[in-house]
Design a protein around this motif. Sequence first.
Motif, mmCIF file in Angstrom:
data_model
loop_
_atom_site.group_PDB
_atom_site.id
_atom_site.type_symbol
_atom_site.label_atom_id
_atom_site.label_comp_id
_atom_site.label_asym_id
_atom_site.label_seq_id
_atom_site.Cartn_x
_atom_site.Cartn_y
_atom_site.Cartn_z
ATOM 1 N N THR A 114 20.087 26.868 25.997
ATOM 2 C CA THR A 114 20.312 25.427 26.072
ATOM 3 C C THR A 114 21.651 25.196 26.762
ATOM 4 O O THR A 114 22.268 26.134 27.268
ATOM 5 N N SER A 115 22.077 23.944 26.776
ATOM 6 C CA SER A 115 23.320 23.597 27.457
ATOM 7 C C SER A 115 24.075 22.577 26.641
ATOM 8 O O SER A 115 23.475 21.719 25.998
ATOM 9 N N THR A 116 25.400 22.665 26.645
ATOM 10 C CA THR A 116 26.198 21.642 25.960
ATOM 11 C C THR A 116 26.333 20.383 26.805
ATOM 12 O O THR A 116 26.698 19.335 26.300
ATOM 13 N N ASP A 117 26.034 20.491 28.099
ATOM 14 C CA ASP A 117 26.231 19.346 28.979
ATOM 15 C C ASP A 117 25.045 18.396 28.884
ATOM 16 O O ASP A 117 23.910 18.802 29.083
ATOM 17 N N PRO A 118 25.278 17.115 28.588
ATOM 18 C CA PRO A 118 24.157 16.186 28.434
ATOM 19 C C PRO A 118 23.521 15.804 29.769
ATOM 20 O O PRO A 118 22.420 15.258 29.795
ATOM 21 N N ILE A 120 23.710 17.981 32.937
ATOM 22 C CA ILE A 120 23.276 19.097 33.793
ATOM 23 C C ILE A 120 23.092 20.345 32.947
ATOM 24 O O ILE A 120 23.992 20.748 32.216
ATOM 25 N N PHE A 121 21.914 20.960 33.059
ATOM 26 C CA PHE A 121 21.621 22.154 32.257
ATOM 27 C C PHE A 121 22.545 23.295 32.662
ATOM 28 O O PHE A 121 23.352 23.770 31.869
ATOM 29 N N ILE A 122 22.397 23.761 33.869
ATOM 30 C CA ILE A 122 23.351 24.689 34.472
ATOM 31 C C ILE A 122 23.528 24.199 35.896
ATOM 32 O O ILE A 122 22.555 24.015 36.611
ATOM 33 N N SER A 123 24.757 23.955 36.302
ATOM 34 C CA SER A 123 24.931 23.367 37.627
ATOM 35 C C SER A 123 24.799 24.437 38.701
ATOM 36 O O SER A 123 25.044 25.615 38.477
ATOM 37 N N VAL A 164 15.284 22.451 27.905
ATOM 38 C CA VAL A 164 15.978 21.639 28.901
ATOM 39 C C VAL A 164 15.943 20.164 28.534
ATOM 40 O O VAL A 164 14.866 19.592 28.359
ATOM 41 N N SER A 165 17.104 19.551 28.429
ATOM 42 C CA SER A 165 17.143 18.115 28.167
ATOM 43 C C SER A 165 18.131 17.427 29.101
ATOM 44 O O SER A 165 18.788 16.458 28.722
ATOM 45 N N PHE A 183 10.597 24.488 28.244
ATOM 46 C CA PHE A 183 10.210 23.272 27.524
ATOM 47 C C PHE A 183 11.279 22.215 27.785
ATOM 48 O O PHE A 183 12.470 22.535 27.844
ATOM 49 N N ALA A 184 10.844 20.950 27.945
ATOM 50 C CA ALA A 184 11.798 19.949 28.414
ATOM 51 C C ALA A 184 11.627 18.609 27.719
ATOM 52 O O ALA A 184 10.538 18.246 27.264
#
Lengths: 285, 285, 285
Positions: A114-118, A120-123, A164-165, A183-184
């Motif tokens: 997952t990502s902490t960034d609301p 961008i998942f991974i830039s 992915v959100s 999953f998104a």
Amino acid sequence: MNSMHRRTVLSVAPLAAGSLLLTAWAHSASDSQDRSGGASLPVPPPASADASLGATVDSELNLRTIQTRIDGAVLYATVDSKPLSLIEPDLVADLVTLIEALDRSDRHRVVVFTSTDPDIFISHENLREVAKYRQPVARLTGEASFRLMLRRLSTTKAVTIAQVSSRVRGAGNEFILACDMRFASRERAIFGQFEAGFGLAPGAGSVQHLARLLGRGRALEAILSADDYNAERAEHYGWINRALPDAQLAPFVTALAQRIASFPMAGLMANKERINAVTLAAAAD
Amino acid sequence: MNSMHRRTVLSVAPLAAGSLLLTAWAHSASDSQDRSGGASLPVPPPASADASLGATVDSELNLRTIQTRIDGAVLYATVDSKPLSLIEPDLVADLVTLIEALDRSDRHRVVVFTSTDPDIFISHENLREVAKYRQPVARLTGEASFRLMLRRLSTTKAVTIAQVSSRVRGAGNEFILACDMRFASRERAIFGQFEAGFGLAPGAGSVQHLARLLGRGRALEAILSADDYNAERAEHYGWINRALPDAQLAPFVTALAQRIASFPMAGLMANKERINAVTLAAAAD
Amino acid sequence: MNSMHRRTVLSVAPLAAGSLLLTAWAHSASDSQDRSGGASLPVPPPASADASLGATVDSELNLRTIQTRIDGAVLYATVDSKPLSLIEPDLVADLVTLIEALDRSDRHRVVVFTSTDPDIFISHENLREVAKYRQPVARLTGEASFRLMLRRLSTTKAVTIAQVSSRVRGAGNEFILACDMRFASRERAIFGQFEAGFGLAPGAGSVQHLARLLGRGRALEAILSADDYNAERAEHYGWINRALPDAQLAPFVTALAQRIASFPMAGLMANKERINAVTLAAAAD
């Protein structure tokens, strides 16, 4: 082990054909079936029930851009490489370290990214700095190739799930395509390969994955248009496994990850290898 | 031959390019088009109109676990191997006998497989007893391999359709994946490969089929989760051709089977061979 | 260049990994995202804003059955070969001429194929008269093969889009399958390969495309049933990219074509070649 695995299995015996004799299972498992077409997996027990919750691999792996949390045999790996406007190439080195750790032991059967960034998942720029990290990537793949690093991710022993959100574009999208499942969030996730807009091509792994998942017509549309695709369209095209309402995304992925992690590691690895043999491009492609 | 084939064909002439000159057909065929996106095939005439109805191949083939009914060039093969809690390995022998019969003549152009059991289409244990039936399977495939027997089913001369209105798991699911097409009851059908839950892998044919039909991400999800999938999700993933309301399932499949059976056998075989050449795994895989 | 390309791109620099450093783009592009799951591309500016509108390549190419209109780098090619009840084999010669012209220059980056006929996109008999046109087809492909001509269409430098709002059957359907993308009117488009109904097989290219796009079960259904498929079902099966409401079809395709045509030709060609390498059958198949 949660409630769905407490079913009585009356008879299990190996057979010559390489599978099993299983009488009771087929009769008892249907109670978890959701026939509405939605998520069929049960919500797992509250996390607090698991004594191992809270342990992390941070200390031993010394990751700088990925927060980790362990729950049973599932490793939750949350990319945290702010600020996004700066280059954070440590992420590539951390991914190499993580893949090596996954292949060293059977402790983590499933990894949820997952990502902490609301937003961008991974830039894109986080993953394109391979040139600065020749040593760790070459250690993993034999050469400093981002494509080969992602291919190694696809063949790692653990099962990898991208949750992915937010937006995932360019190399970030190549990363999730190299994961085993995607999953998104229906409301928030956006997918795109924008390279053609600048006269370039996405990494070869991404082209291979999209061509196989979407088919010729839709892969050409997505890559040549360089456009954004929302989660519903991405699900319809086969780009992702499922688009889920935002509130259901994490519970669904957690239940799926815990379910898979409750199964024997050898079987997971054997099945993943067989499916990879059919669906992954050759390493040389 | 039902009403939909009574259209006037004004001019049909073979051409050098291997196809045909056909003027009137293209103008007259659209009347059967259902634009609602639902089933586009017409319901066939009542079965009583067909003089051959009621004839069976039971007497000549001596099948013990498969009830047969013939309607024109369509053979309805209904698996009837109760009680399910007992091993019924005769089914494998009967399938071998049936495949051999299908390849011997052009009498049955289409076979529709159904089940008398309201809960389970074909149970896992019914198909795993190949070891007990080395002789008939080896006679068909050269070795006593359940995978090779199913691959022979996929390449048999007749067109095979699985009509599913119950649960299909494990080897039962491998059986329907080896059929040419799969149609299922939206309310009642359930699909699953549960082997990974026990540290095992589904038969190689099943992995190949699911990997090709579902794509890498969804095949990994379905096989590694070992979970149940309802008909709507299975249709969405490409596991089955269509999910239909239960009341429409049999009429739809019957109309499709009769339509296909009304076409020349040589063309059906040539088309099936060409599609198999693209979509079937090599026999050695 | 329409409004969607006016976004500020703060930094673009080539990187060793063969892609690009792109910071601002990822943050600014989401405003065009339509989260409803529908068409995500913006409607382009009115055609009257483009000074080149109205120019045609008719004069230089001397096409007899295809009307052309140029708008920027997009060539709109409208098949106009009435009356349909007569053989119009000039269409094959014109397609050869057009493919040769597309490969000679970078002037037309995208070609949109439409039809003046409200009932039939391209009729079967229009494309089957290759025998009468051995010379132009052999000039293009080395032999007088309709299949090889369509394969050359699939590998032409330009991006090809079929915009379908009528029936497309037989060789007409083979033509649109050879295009790079297919978009269709939800209300009016119908797709079918009727050859099996006459004991024949569709052209090999069509079987290859349908087998890869639809998967084994659905390709067998579509080809062996020889039935018609409406746009919604065709979209669901992956036969076409998208089914759109009739009123949105032309604006959507025009916006997509203009967007792709605004990108560098070299990148479009490189991406198309890579996707073709994965998704096209070998020329010998």
